[in-house]
Design a protein around this motif. Structure first.
Motif, mmCIF file in Angstrom:
data_model
loop_
_atom_site.group_PDB
_atom_site.id
_atom_site.type_symbol
_atom_site.label_atom_id
_atom_site.label_comp_id
_atom_site.label_asym_id
_atom_site.label_seq_id
_atom_site.Cartn_x
_atom_site.Cartn_y
_atom_site.Cartn_z
ATOM 1 N N ALA A 132 -17.046 -6.172 -15.222
ATOM 2 C CA ALA A 132 -16.009 -6.983 -14.577
ATOM 3 C C ALA A 132 -15.136 -6.145 -13.648
ATOM 4 C CB ALA A 132 -15.143 -7.659 -15.640
ATOM 5 N N VAL A 133 -14.966 -4.878 -13.961
ATOM 6 C CA VAL A 133 -14.057 -4.054 -13.147
ATOM 7 C C VAL A 133 -14.813 -3.008 -12.320
ATOM 8 C CG1 VAL A 133 -12.117 -4.399 -14.717
ATOM 9 C CG2 VAL A 133 -13.642 -2.435 -15.059
ATOM 10 N N ARG A 134 -16.138 -3.153 -12.257
ATOM 11 C CA ARG A 134 -16.902 -2.128 -11.533
ATOM 12 C C ARG A 134 -16.439 -1.990 -10.101
ATOM 13 N NH1 ARG A 134 -22.055 -2.697 -13.869
ATOM 14 N NH2 ARG A 134 -21.081 -1.416 -15.462
ATOM 15 N N ARG A 135 -16.056 -3.091 -9.497
ATOM 16 C CA ARG A 135 -15.643 -3.024 -8.086
ATOM 17 C C ARG A 135 -14.123 -2.891 -7.931
ATOM 18 N NH1 ARG A 135 -17.379 -7.854 -4.973
ATOM 19 N NH2 ARG A 135 -17.607 -8.941 -6.943
ATOM 20 N N ALA A 136 -13.424 -2.716 -9.047
ATOM 21 C CA ALA A 136 -11.965 -2.622 -8.962
ATOM 22 C C ALA A 136 -11.558 -1.279 -8.364
ATOM 23 C CB ALA A 136 -11.354 -2.778 -10.351
ATOM 24 N N ARG A 137 -10.424 -1.293 -7.694
ATOM 25 C CA ARG A 137 -9.894 -0.014 -7.191
ATOM 26 C C ARG A 137 -8.375 -0.029 -7.281
ATOM 27 N NH1 ARG A 137 -8.133 0.620 -1.168
ATOM 28 N NH2 ARG A 137 -7.622 -1.527 -0.732
ATOM 29 N N SER A 138 -7.857 1.143 -7.529
ATOM 30 C CA SER A 138 -6.411 1.311 -7.638
ATOM 31 C C SER A 138 -5.790 1.381 -6.251
ATOM 32 C CB SER A 138 -6.105 2.595 -8.407
ATOM 33 O OG SER A 138 -4.725 2.897 -8.286
ATOM 34 N N ALA A 156 -19.680 -6.899 -25.399
ATOM 35 C CA ALA A 156 -18.426 -7.329 -24.788
ATOM 36 C C ALA A 156 -17.832 -6.204 -23.939
ATOM 37 C CB ALA A 156 -17.432 -7.763 -25.873
ATOM 38 N N GLN A 157 -17.932 -5.004 -24.457
ATOM 39 C CA GLN A 157 -17.432 -3.832 -23.734
ATOM 40 C C GLN A 157 -18.181 -3.669 -22.403
ATOM 41 O OE1 GLN A 157 -15.005 -1.611 -24.485
ATOM 42 N NE2 GLN A 157 -15.443 -0.234 -22.769
ATOM 43 N N ALA A 158 -19.477 -3.865 -22.451
ATOM 44 C CA ALA A 158 -20.283 -3.721 -21.231
ATOM 45 C C ALA A 158 -19.905 -4.786 -20.203
ATOM 46 C CB ALA A 158 -21.770 -3.816 -21.577
ATOM 47 N N ALA A 159 -19.602 -5.982 -20.683
ATOM 48 C CA ALA A 159 -19.167 -7.039 -19.769
ATOM 49 C C ALA A 159 -17.839 -6.651 -19.122
ATOM 50 C CB ALA A 159 -19.035 -8.362 -20.517
ATOM 51 N N GLY A 160 -16.935 -6.075 -19.942
ATOM 52 C CA GLY A 160 -15.654 -5.613 -19.403
ATOM 53 C C GLY A 160 -15.865 -4.561 -18.323
ATOM 54 N N LEU A 202 0.830 -1.214 0.000
ATOM 55 C CA LEU A 202 0.000 0.000 0.000
ATOM 56 C C LEU A 202 0.860 1.257 0.000
ATOM 57 C CD1 LEU A 202 -2.978 -0.734 2.412
ATOM 58 C CD2 LEU A 202 -2.899 -0.795 -0.082
ATOM 59 N N HIS A 203 1.978 1.217 0.700
ATOM 60 C CA HIS A 203 2.812 2.409 0.826
ATOM 61 C C HIS A 203 3.954 2.435 -0.167
ATOM 62 C CE1 HIS A 203 0.756 2.120 4.735
ATOM 63 N NE2 HIS A 203 0.735 3.438 4.651
ATOM 64 N N GLY A 204 4.174 1.316 -0.833
ATOM 65 C CA GLY A 204 5.330 1.227 -1.729
ATOM 66 C C GLY A 204 4.906 1.147 -3.185
ATOM 67 N N ASP A 205 5.589 0.305 -3.920
ATOM 68 C CA ASP A 205 5.377 0.240 -5.371
ATOM 69 C C ASP A 205 4.443 -0.926 -5.688
ATOM 70 O OD1 ASP A 205 5.565 -0.058 -8.172
ATOM 71 O OD2 ASP A 205 7.541 0.886 -8.156
ATOM 72 N N ASN A 206 3.221 -0.594 -6.058
ATOM 73 C CA ASN A 206 2.198 -1.633 -6.272
ATOM 74 C C ASN A 206 1.769 -1.706 -7.735
ATOM 75 O OD1 ASN A 206 0.450 0.660 -6.488
ATOM 76 N ND2 ASN A 206 0.287 0.670 -4.248
ATOM 77 N N ARG A 207 2.677 -1.389 -8.638
ATOM 78 C CA ARG A 207 2.280 -1.326 -10.052
ATOM 79 C C ARG A 207 1.796 -2.670 -10.597
ATOM 80 N NH1 ARG A 207 7.772 0.517 -12.817
ATOM 81 N NH2 ARG A 207 7.980 1.574 -10.821
ATOM 82 N N TYR A 208 2.242 -3.766 -10.000
ATOM 83 C CA TYR A 208 1.818 -5.077 -10.502
ATOM 84 C C TYR A 208 0.820 -5.755 -9.562
ATOM 85 C CZ TYR A 208 5.866 -4.689 -13.669
ATOM 86 O OH TYR A 208 6.782 -4.282 -14.620
ATOM 87 N N HIS A 209 0.260 -5.031 -8.630
ATOM 88 C CA HIS A 209 -0.552 -5.668 -7.588
ATOM 89 C C HIS A 209 -2.048 -5.670 -7.924
ATOM 90 C CE1 HIS A 209 3.287 -5.501 -5.513
ATOM 91 N NE2 HIS A 209 2.803 -6.438 -4.713
ATOM 92 N N ALA A 210 -2.820 -6.095 -6.930
ATOM 93 C CA ALA A 210 -4.232 -6.426 -7.167
ATOM 94 C C ALA A 210 -5.108 -5.187 -7.318
ATOM 95 C CB ALA A 210 -4.747 -7.280 -6.015
ATOM 96 N N ILE A 211 -6.069 -5.297 -8.205
ATOM 97 C CA ILE A 211 -7.081 -4.248 -8.358
ATOM 98 C C ILE A 211 -8.453 -4.737 -7.901
ATOM 99 C CG2 ILE A 211 -5.973 -2.923 -10.201
ATOM 100 C CD1 ILE A 211 -7.784 -4.576 -12.177
ATOM 101 N N LEU A 212 -8.565 -6.027 -7.686
ATOM 102 C CA LEU A 212 -9.814 -6.602 -7.187
ATOM 103 C C LEU A 212 -9.479 -7.474 -5.984
ATOM 104 C CD1 LEU A 212 -11.403 -7.468 -10.620
ATOM 105 C CD2 LEU A 212 -12.556 -6.115 -8.846
ATOM 106 N N GLY A 213 -10.440 -7.619 -5.101
ATOM 107 C CA GLY A 213 -10.185 -8.424 -3.907
ATOM 108 C C GLY A 213 -9.048 -7.850 -3.092
#
Lengths: 211, 330, 723
Positions: free
Chosen positions: B296-302, B289-293, B142-153
């Motif tokens: 899929a990420v509606r609950r995602a967060r950076s 397909a776009q709407a499904a995408g 959370l405080h460091g470099d999370n460029r490859y980390h989780a966006i969901l869950g």
């Protein structure tokens, strides 16, 4: 603790204390312990190490034996014990391909195989590609197309290309681009390598003597 | 690497007896592509390796149109890729295997190992623990470099991403997995094998220290349209930034049911019923397909630096859906 | 086909175009068979009797003071033969990965166990490892005084168009595939033998002599092959001295230390970062008037280099200021063309942005201002034309922003570069044996650039012999001293020294055999393995017969560079153009095609010269798209000290590459000029410009990863979300 009498089955679940007794871990003794036998699930299973144990490998058609700890990788055994230094250690984490050898004809990263685990397999290193002092067609193609600069990735690439051609004797340029993703070069010899693979494929197709 | 014992049992019963009942004491060796790195980096320091490659019953691919596909845990990625039945009936699986661009990894790595490999989180690999916390308990991610980390869950405390290539398509096909331990066999959906650890003592798998994965069972093909799409930066061996596997049950042009699973976006392979729901009773178009995408990420967060992965996951889902209906097995 | 001369110094020349049998041809490198068969011996492959393995304990902290060190367990371990504290209690450590304690043991596992048993207590001190903001660096920032050329204020007032942007590229590593390392052994109390992976065989002894307290002449350095250097391997390094000390402690037994991959990436090589806020002013017709730059960058504790801004285009009015940031990361080393790739990106990106603002083709903008490039203007003009033809610039270039439908956007970009490359000091002993064999010795090194091959070609050409008759021996400090291989200086140096040696040797041989051929020495020539009278080929003798006249003594001649005759010079220009496709939905950039047009004077071997260009473009694609030394401000560590996340370009990632070497009149007569650096300078800028042309917005920083590309698109206006 180094005798070979089967121990009680319960001993199969290993306690730290027992391990220390077996291995002399606190001193990390580089002694040959051979193996001990445990009786588990109604059968005897040999437990090797953690000290040195005899390891026999079939490399380029010859048997090589050394006393190695189980933690020694195939790459380290090839290089340090058998002085077959064609395969290189570069990333040492199964990414760069410089340590590529063939096991039963298939390319693998020898940095990510334990030597003890490679027993009974047929291992081919870059040193084993020449036959009767003659270069393999892929090796000649590497020279013709200057598919090397510093040459440190070259043995791994040569072996990977040989395996690629064994599996894809008639590759398209697109196959080559997609099929050799497990090796990396720092000097940037990819143009030569691509050309070399296609040349070697062409030579083999043309019936030039090979293998 | 630390000194270590090595044993090569011939049966799974022997194998699980040789494994300790607590984590850290022993480790299972199959393909070794991840395990040896973990040992060399001292991320784990077991005292015994149990090589399971001598256990014949863990091998083999079997296919029956009525029973489905059975993959022994020791089937290599290359064997999977080379099997024409896999390509014909389970194209999402073949496409995921293709994404592992190193022939060496494909020849060594096993199906079981792909599911059991540990996260590539750079703090975990540097020895800060699976949850990557510093001495004060702060999350380095959370405080460091999370460029490859989780966006969901990624509500915490785990922020790594599941590295498995095959789990997303397996989950899309509703595959099940069998484990064997001292208490016998356990069977579960592949999806249930993955879980988000809540403490440093927990693992990201529903796996006990003395269990091994023995086989994967995929239901018979139901004529679904399926595909995997990976966003990877390089053509050469490279970890994907986001992937999606989809399996669509079709009635003509119309989707009757869908499974959509994303990889490399969450601590577990991320099944998205929300995305799947948007497809039901629809004919696939770019917009659908776009709407499904989007769903899929509606609950995602950076987490700060990985916001771009939301876009990548959205695109992966969209493209996997389009690929599934356009090409099938390509 | 012929080689003849008198001994007048004015005639140390290269053979004329029509008389070159080998020089400039496409010839395979002489050590190719050794390399493809795995027989080539690198330092890493050296096995010495009784050899010990050295390992080093490194600091996990970026900034700390050592409080205590306990090596007692390591010292008691069976198999451990030497323990050496490199930096003791009280020492301040300035970067993670710095060396603390070294051990030598009978095998690698034992050495690893010993290292793991050592306990070090640190007092942790505050660190800075990021470099993107000079404000955060406080007193670690070292600003230089502002520099003014002309009257920038007036020029910017006069300018009809002014563009301003921020550009930059991060610290990257050398990532030599053979890590740094050596085997050191005391042959007796006073004499040290060192096998070392180095770019500087001749200068290693002197660098090791003082710290070890022995004369340089007592140190012998050997190296057969080297697995990459790229500017990072000129020094024996601290671990080199440590290996010698461990060997001493172990009674002289050979000690091998090769860095682990993580250490290699953390401490053994880094290219300084560079960032700049750049302002450019021009007339509407594109005439460049004014430049202003505020730049900064870091190379670790050394502070890094200073990019020469503006690059190549000498804009008449300039205001420039640079700040070197010191920070707690492994120190920078020379990285192929030091400071130039940075300067090239900062300049060429700004100029391309100006062209976009002017709605002008950047090729036209470059040509419009080509006189600002100085004396190489005509070369650049020619090269730009050739490159444009090869990449189809006029067909494929479009104004900024590919307007075609779909997510894949295609774009073209260009950049130009320059470098020196004059041959370094080199000595070469050429020996002709009475049996006709020829051997050449020089304490140079072949980095994979083709040094051995170049020397062989020059000697064979000059002596009229086939290449396989020449034995080239390099990589031993007992041979005549030759310069370090850096800055593209090797080929000019060794080829000139070899040419002079071979010409002089031939003179002496002609003098010996002239009476037998009843001719004057100056009337003889060496052709196709024979010595013959010019214009009368019937009067000849074989090379072997000629050499037999030497009697019992071999003939050895020393050739030197610098020396008489203009065999090498300096100053090249090169142009590169890139054709890329960008997926604007994912930010993934793919190289479709790249073209390099390069001059380097007289080319000795076309095949290895082209390889230098291909390789440089590929390395350039690596730093343009993938490479970054990712430093974590939280832990002070490098997060990607491995080849999984320190990403090199792979075989499928580099597209189609085309190399065009400028040769012939106007080029060849400049003599031999080095080629290692120049073609690696432009790729970052050319690719960045191509991406901007494709997607319609500048991605300010390299590498052009999906996150950076998508962020630029997002700032431009959410383009990606609409598809």
């Amino acid at each position: 603790m180094r005798d070979r009498r089967p121990s009680d089955e319960r001993a199969a679940s290993l306690s730290r204390r027992e391990f220390l007794k077996i291995s002399g871990l606190s001193l990390s003794l580089p002694v040959v312990t051979d193996f001990r036998v445990m009786r588990v699930a109604g059968a005897e299973v040999k437990i090797f190490g953690p000290g040195k144990v005899p390891v026999t490998l079939n490399i380029n058609g010859k048997a090589y034996t050394a006393h190695l700890e189980p933690r020694v990788t195939l790459l380290e055994a090839l290089r340090e014990e058998f002085h077959l230094t064609g395969a290189k250690r570069v990333c040492d984490r199964g990414t760069c391909g410089a340590c590529t050898v063939l096991m039963d004809g298939k390319p693998v990263y020898s940095c990510s195989v334990l030597a003890i685990d490679a027993q009974g397999r047929s291992i081919t290193t870059v040193e084993g590609l020449m036959k009767d002092g003659r270069l393999h067609p892929i090796q000649q193609a590497f020279i013709d197309n200057d598919a090397q600069q510093c040459g440190f990735c070259t043995p791994g690439f040569v072996v990977a290309c040989k395996a690629f051609l064994d599996k894809n004797p008639h590759p398209t340029p697109e196959d080559v681009r997609k099929g050799l993703g497990g090796n990396f070069c720092r000097c940037g010899t990819y143009m030569g390598i691509r050309a070399a693979v296609l040349q070697a494929a062409h030579m083999q197709k043309g019936g030039a003597s090979h293998d | 690497m630390r000194p270590i014992e090595y044993a090569s049992p011939r049966t799974k019963e022997q194998a699980v007896r040789l494994l300790a009942s607590t984590w850290g004491e022993t480790a299972v060796l199959a393909g070794g592509t991840d395990l040896l790195s973990l040992l060399k980096d001292d991320v784990i320091a077991p005292r015994r390796l149990v090589n399971i490659k001598e256990i014949e019953e863990l091998r083999g691919i079997a296919f029956d149109p009525r029973k489905g596909l059975r993959l022994g845990a020791l089937v290599t990625i290359e064997e999977l890729l080379d099997d024409p039945r896999v390509r014909q009936h389970y194209s999402a699986l073949a496409e995921a295997a293709e994404g592992i661009r190193s022939p060496q990894i494909r020849n060594m790595g096993t199906v079981g190992g792909d599911l059991c490999q540990r996260p590539r989180c750079w703090y975990f690999r540097a020895g800060f623990g699976l949850l990557a916390r510093d001495a004060q308990g702060r999350s380095l991610v959370l405080h460091g470099d999370n460029r490859y980390h989780a966006i969901l869950g990624n509500e915490g405390p785990a922020y790594f991403v599941s590295p498995s290539s095959l789990a997303p398509p397996l989950i899309a096909y509703e595959a099940r997995l069998r484990l064997f331990g001292p208490g016998g066999t356990r069977e579960m959906p592949v999806q249930a094998f993955f879980r988000i650890p809540q403490s440093e003592e927990e693992r990201e798998h529903d796996l006990r220290p003395n269990e091994i994965v023995t086989e994967i069972l995929i239901p018979p093909p139901r004529g679904e349209a399926s595909a995997t799409y990976e966003v990877r930066q390089r053509e050469a061996l490279d970890w994907p930034l986001a992937t999606a596997s989809v399996a669509l049950q079709m009635d003509g042009d119309r989707v009757t049911a869908a499974r959509i699973v994303m990889g490399h976006v969450a601590p577990i392979p991320w099944l998205s019923p929300e995305a799947a729901q948007t497809l039901v009773n629809k004919t696939i178009t770019e917009d659908v397909a776009q709407a499904a995408g989007e769903a899929a990420v509606r609950r995602a967060r950076s987490l700060g630096r990985n916001g771009y992965k939301i876009q990548l996951a959205r695109v992966a889902v969209k493209r996997a859906i389009l690929r599934a209906v356009q090409g099938g097995a390509r | 086909m012929t080689e003849s001369r008198s001994s007048s110094p004015a005639e140390y020349t290269w053979p004329e175009r029509g008389h070159r049998r080998l020089i400039g041809k496409r010839l395979s490198r002489v050590d190719g068979p050794a390399k493809v068969s795995g027989k080539a011996t690198y330092t890493y492959d050296v096995h010495r009797p009784g050899m010990l393995y050295g390992k080093i304990l490194r600091s996990p902290y970026a900034h700390a003071r050592i409080k205590s060190i306990d090596t007692s367990r390591a010292e008691r371990m069976p198999g451990v033969k030497a323990v050496h504290i490199i930096q003791g209690p009280g020492t301040e450590i300035f970067w993670a990965g710095d060396e603390i304690v070294a051990v030598a043991a009978v095998d690698e596992p034992t050495a690893e166990d010993a290292i793991r048993s050592i306990r070090v207590e640190y007092e942790i001190l505050p660190h800075l490892v990021i470099d993107t903001d000079p404000q955060r660096a406080g007193d670690m920032a070292k600003p230089t005084a502002e520099e003014i050329v002309g009257d920038p204020d007036a020029a910017f007032r006069q300018a009809e168009v002014v563009v301003e942007g921020v550009y930059g590229l991060p610290v990257i590593t050398h990532c030599c595939l053979e890590s740094h390392g050596l085997v050191a052994e005391w042959e007796d109390e006073e004499n040290l033998l060192v096998h070392i992976s180095t770019q500087a065989v001749s200068s290693i002894p002197n660098q090791m002599a003082r710290p070890l307290g022995i004369p340089a002449g007592n140190i012998r350095v050997k190296m057969d092959h080297i697995g990459g250097g790229f500017g990072s391997k000129f020094s024996p390094d601290r671990w080199g001295i440590v290996a010698a000390r461990l060997s001493k402690l172990a009674g002289g037994r050979p000690v091998k230390i090769m860095l682990e991959r993580d250490a290699e990436l953390m401490v053994a090589g880094a290219r300084p970062s560079a960032y700049g806020r750049i302002k450019v002013g021009a007339k509407k017709d594109g005439t460049l008037l004014a430049w202003e730059s505020t730049s900064w960058g870091t190379g670790g504790m050394g502070g890094g280099g200073r990019p020469p801004l503006p690059y190549i285009f000498e804009i008449p009015n300039q205001r420039k200021q640079h700040t070197a940031i010191m920070n707690h990361m492994g120190s920078a080393r020379a990285w192929r063309a030091p400071n130039h790739p940075q300067a090239c990106l900062l300049t060429m990106a700004a100029l391309e942005d100006l062209a976009a603002e002017l709605e002008m083709d950047p090729l036209d903008l470059f040509l419009k201002n080509i006189e600002l490039t100085g004396r190489r203007a005509e070369i650049y003009r020619q090269e730009l034309q050739i490159a444009a033809d090869l990449i189809g610039w006029k067909t494929h270039w479009h104004p900024r922003g590919d307007q075609s439908h779909g997510p894949m956007k295609r774009g073209l970009g260009l950049a130009i570069h320059t470098w020196g490359g004059r041959g370094h000091a080199s000595n070469c002993d050429l020996t002709i044996h009475p049996d006709g064999s020829v051997e050449i010795k020089l304490a140079s090194q072949d980095l994979g650039t083709g040094t051995r091959t170049g020397i062989t070609i020059v000697a064979a050409e000059t002596l009229g012999l086939p290449m396989d008759r020449i034995k080239v021996m390099i990589g031993d400090s007992r041979y005549p001293a030759s310069g370090p291989s850096g800055g593209s200086t090797t080929i000019g140096g060794v080829s000139s020294a070899t040419r002079r040696a071979a010409l002089d040797a031939l003179d002496q041989l002609f003098a010996k055999v002239a009476p037998a051929l009843n001719a004057r020495p100056e009337d003889l020539e060496a052709v196709q393995g024979r010595i013959r009278v010019k214009g009368d080929p019937g009067r000849s003798m074989s090379w072997e017969q000629a050499c037999a006249t030497l009697g019992g003594m071999p003939l050895t001649v020393r050739g030197r560079n610098p020396g008489p005759g203009n065999l090498t010079s300096s100053g090249v220009g090169g142009v590169q153009m890139a054709d890329v496709s960008v997926d604007v939905e994912t930010g993934v950039v793919r190289i479709n095609k790249m073209v390099a047009v390069q001059d380097c004077g007289l080319i000795i071997d076309m095949k290895t010269a082209e390889s230098q260009c291909y390789g440089a473009m590929i390395m350039g694609i690596g730093y343009a798209l993938y490479e970054e030394k990712i430093m974590d401000q939280l832990t002070g560590r490098m997060l990607n000290p491995n080849m999984e996340f320190y990403k090199l370009a792979g075989l499928g990632d580099v597209g189609e590459l085309i190399v065009h070497m400028m040769t012939g009149p106007g080029y060849d007569e400049r003599g031999v000029i080095g080629l290692g650096e120049p073609p690696v300078i432009s790729p970052g800028a050319a690719i960045s410009n191509a991406v901007a042309n494709a997607i319609g917005v500048r991605v300010p920083f390299l590498p052009l990863t999906p996150d950076r590309v998508l962020e630029a698109l997002h700032k431009k206006g959410g383009h990606h979300a609409t598809h």
